[in-house]
Scaffold this motif. Structure first.
Motif, PDB file in Angstrom:
ATOM      1  N   SER A 131       4.408   5.732  -5.231  1.00  0.00           N
ATOM      2  CA  SER A 131       4.530   5.752  -6.692  1.00  0.00           C
ATOM      3  C   SER A 131       3.470   6.643  -7.313  1.00  0.00           C
ATOM      4  N   ASN A 132       2.255   6.573  -6.778  1.00  0.00           N
ATOM      5  CA  ASN A 132       1.164   7.402  -7.284  1.00  0.00           C
ATOM      6  C   ASN A 132       1.447   8.881  -7.054  1.00  0.00           C
ATOM      7  N   ASP A 134       2.647   1.686  -3.367  1.00  0.00           N
ATOM      8  CA  ASP A 134       1.702   2.167  -4.372  1.00  0.00           C
ATOM      9  C   ASP A 134       1.383   3.643  -4.157  1.00  0.00           C
ATOM     10  N   TRP A 178       0.835  -1.210   0.000  1.00  0.00           N
ATOM     11  CA  TRP A 178       0.000   0.000   0.000  1.00  0.00           C
ATOM     12  C   TRP A 178       0.866   1.254   0.000  1.00  0.00           C
TER      13      TRP A 178
END
Length: 203
Positions: free
Chosen positions: A176-177, A173, A170
């Motif tokens: 990275s987002n 991610d 999580w």
């Protein structure tokens, strides 16, 4: 004592610089700092030895990043000034090595008044620093505290290690987002700037 005096010098210099740029520092605050500098006096060879308490290297990067750093500086100053208020405030001179030379001839009554006066001046400065930090750097302070909490993670704890592994997807991610969104925003700004500065010719 020498480090404390140098910190007061740094605060005075920083606030003076702000005053030159935009007159953010009240005159009364400047006068109070100058009085404190006379009390927390250190030899010139100590004051100008190049070892600053706080770096004066110009901050680069986004404004938000700079504000996070300044929030940390203000919080550190608040803690330092609070510590100084708890110290015995004598007018004893300081040697080049930063050691205090005790003045045995200081009268008890005069010393008590000196302590009260110095404490009052320190209180006025810490109030200014605290108000600036709380009113202008509240979000950055919260971020700093979250960053500081990362230092206390128990690396050798099995529970921590296992939970960290399960939480990584999580967090990876999310990171990275965030990076991807930042890249796209920069790209859109560049495109908008190109369109604005180089409009297409009409047919």
């Amino acid at each position: 004592m020498a480090a404390t005096a140098k910190a007061v010098v740094c605060l005075c210099l920083c606030l003076t610089a702000c005053q030159v740029r935009g007159s953010f520092v009240p005159q009364e605050m400047n006068r109070t700092l100058k009085t404190l500098l006379n009390h927390y006096e250190i030899p010139p060879e100590v004051r100008y030895n190049g070892n600053l308490v706080f770096s004066r290297e110009p901050l680069t990067g986004k404004v938000e990043v700079q504000k996070v750093y300044m929030a940390g500086v203000l919080e550190t100053y608040e803690k330092l000034l609070g510590h100084m208020m708890k110290q015995p405030h004598t007018s004893s001179p300081v040697t080049a090595g930063g050691d205090v030379q005790q003045n045995a001839g200081t009268a008890v009554g005069a010393e008590t008044e000196l302590k009260k006066d110095i404490r009052k001046k320190l209180e006025s400065i810490v109030t200014k620093v605290k108000d600036l930090r709380e009113h202008q750097f509240q979000e950055q302070e919260k971020l700093l505290h979250r960053l500081q909490s990362l230092r206390h993670i128990k690396m050798d704890n099995l529970e921590v290690q296992s939970k960290a592994l399960s939480e990584l997807p999580w967090l990876y991610d999310s990171a990275s987002n965030l990076a991807n969104n930042s890249t796209r925003q920069r790209r859109r700004r560049r495109q908008a700037w190109k369109i604005k500065t180089h409009p297409k010719a009409k047919n």
